[in-house]
Design an enzyme around this catalytic site. Structure first.
Site, PDB file in Angstrom:
ATOM      1  N   ASN A 271       1.318   3.987  -3.018  1.00 35.78           N
ATOM      2  CA  ASN A 271       1.028   5.413  -2.798  1.00 35.78           C
ATOM      3  C   ASN A 271       2.187   6.286  -3.253  1.00 35.78           C
ATOM      4  O   ASN A 271       1.985   7.332  -3.868  1.00 35.78           O
ATOM      5  CB  ASN A 271       0.756   5.686  -1.317  1.00 35.78           C
ATOM      6  CG  ASN A 271      -0.661   5.333  -0.907  1.00 35.78           C
ATOM      7  OD1 ASN A 271      -1.487   4.972  -1.744  1.00 35.78           O
ATOM      8  ND2 ASN A 271      -0.946   5.435   0.378  1.00 35.78           N
TER       9      ASN A 271
ATOM     10  N   GLU B 160       0.828  -1.211   0.000  1.00 39.24           N
ATOM     11  CA  GLU B 160       0.000   0.000   0.000  1.00 39.24           C
ATOM     12  C   GLU B 160       0.860   1.258   0.000  1.00 39.24           C
ATOM     13  O   GLU B 160       0.622   2.188  -0.767  1.00 39.24           O
ATOM     14  CB  GLU B 160      -0.934   0.022   1.225  1.00 39.24           C
ATOM     15  CG  GLU B 160      -1.906  -1.146   1.333  1.00 39.24           C
ATOM     16  CD  GLU B 160      -2.980  -1.169   0.247  1.00 39.24           C
ATOM     17  OE1 GLU B 160      -3.082  -0.188  -0.523  1.00 39.24           O
ATOM     18  OE2 GLU B 160      -3.705  -2.181   0.148  1.00 39.24           O
TER      19      GLU B 160
ATOM     20  N   ARG C 181      -8.751   4.071  -7.661  1.00 42.04           N
ATOM     21  CA  ARG C 181      -8.160   3.915  -6.334  1.00 42.04           C
ATOM     22  C   ARG C 181      -9.306   3.782  -5.340  1.00 42.04           C
ATOM     23  O   ARG C 181     -10.247   4.587  -5.361  1.00 42.04           O
ATOM     24  CB  ARG C 181      -7.298   5.151  -5.968  1.00 42.04           C
ATOM     25  CG  ARG C 181      -6.209   5.478  -6.973  1.00 42.04           C
ATOM     26  CD  ARG C 181      -5.344   4.285  -7.320  1.00 42.04           C
ATOM     27  NE  ARG C 181      -4.732   3.686  -6.143  1.00 42.04           N
ATOM     28  CZ  ARG C 181      -4.326   2.406  -6.076  1.00 42.04           C
ATOM     29  NH1 ARG C 181      -4.468   1.616  -7.119  1.00 42.04           N
ATOM     30  NH2 ARG C 181      -3.786   1.942  -4.959  1.00 42.04           N
TER      31      ARG C 181
END
Lengths: 141, 120
Positions: A53, A49, A107
């Site tokens: 990002n 994650e 997203r």
């Protein structure tokens, strides 16, 4: 460098193909700690994650360098993901479940929620134009 | 490495994932699936997760994106072959409120849409 039983720093191009690389590197780093499958999955997910990002939001997929740092302190694994990209203006809002600045990229806005759910500590340091540092900790066993 | 294998069977687009469903794979699945949906006119999508050991929130995003595509035409999205690690992420995401989980591909095709809707 003091106080760590083991330490690793990995730097790679902010390309999506390296998301798997980052997960595997941290998993390999953790292996001597004898994590359960679930603990391993937790950390791999949190790393995935944060790295995603950095690639999508930090660098807007324009390229850059992502840095993954890991350290072992007793039963704890510390892992930091850093980028020197855009930075986050409002960290609190960014971390709200379902919040995303890129809905057109499909997203889900769940990245930070997953990082929070799967780690024992999550600290985000960021400012506009100054990049982002995501610091996480997981207690193993 | 190929992200997935695709097959159109009747009005179902079968997506057999071959890699971890992360952001990298999700982007590829989105492109291929949408192109096939357009060309084939398939109404439903079934994701086969039997070769997948890992999924993160990017996977949730691509599944939700495909759900949004097919829901307009009354289509549904289903998943099969979900392993324990991936199951955890599905449950945490709440995605099972809008997609169906099947024990097998066979079950997915055997269960007619009318029965599915009646069960809701």
């Amino acid at each position: 460098m003091e106080g760590y039983e083991n330490e690793m720093r990995l730097m790679f191009q902010a390309k999506s193909c390296n998301e798997a690389l980052a997960r595997m590197a941290v998993a390999a780093f953790m292996t001597p700690m004898n994590p359960t499958l679930e603990e391993l999955a937790d950390v791999k997910t949190a790393v995935s994650e944060a790295v995603t990002n950095a690639i999508i939001h930090g660098y807007g997929e324009e390229g850059g360098t992502v840095e993954v740092w890991c350290a072992r302190v007793g039963r704890e694994v510390l892992f930091h993901i850093k980028d020197t990209g855009t930075g986050i203006a409002d960290i609190e809002t960014a971390m709200e479940p379902m919040y995303t600045t890129k809905p057109e990229f499909e997203r889900s806005g769940m990245g930070f929620s997953f990082m929070e759910a799967f780690t024992d500590e999550l600290i985000v340091e960021s400012a506009p134009g100054e990049g982002t540092l995501v610091k996480m900790k997981k207690i193993i066993g | 490495m190929q992200a997935a294998e695709y097959e159109v069977r009747g009005d179902v687009l079968l997506i057999r994932l071959k890699a971890d469903l992360d952001h990298h794979t999700s982007v590829r699945v989105r492109e291929s699936a949408d192109a096939l949906l357009g060309r084939s006119g398939a109404k439903h999508i079934l994701f086969d997760f039997s070769a997948v050991d890992f999924m993160d929130s990017s996977g949730i995003g691509v599944i939700m994106g495909r759900y949004r595509q097919v829901i307009f035409k009354g289509g549904r999205v289903g998943v099969t072959g979900v392993k324990a690690g991936v199951e955890r992420i599905f449950k945490l995401s709440g995605l099972y409120k809008i997609i169906e989980r099947y024990e097998s591909e066979k079950e997915a095709f055997l269960r007619p849409a009318t029965e599915y809707y009646a069960g809701r």
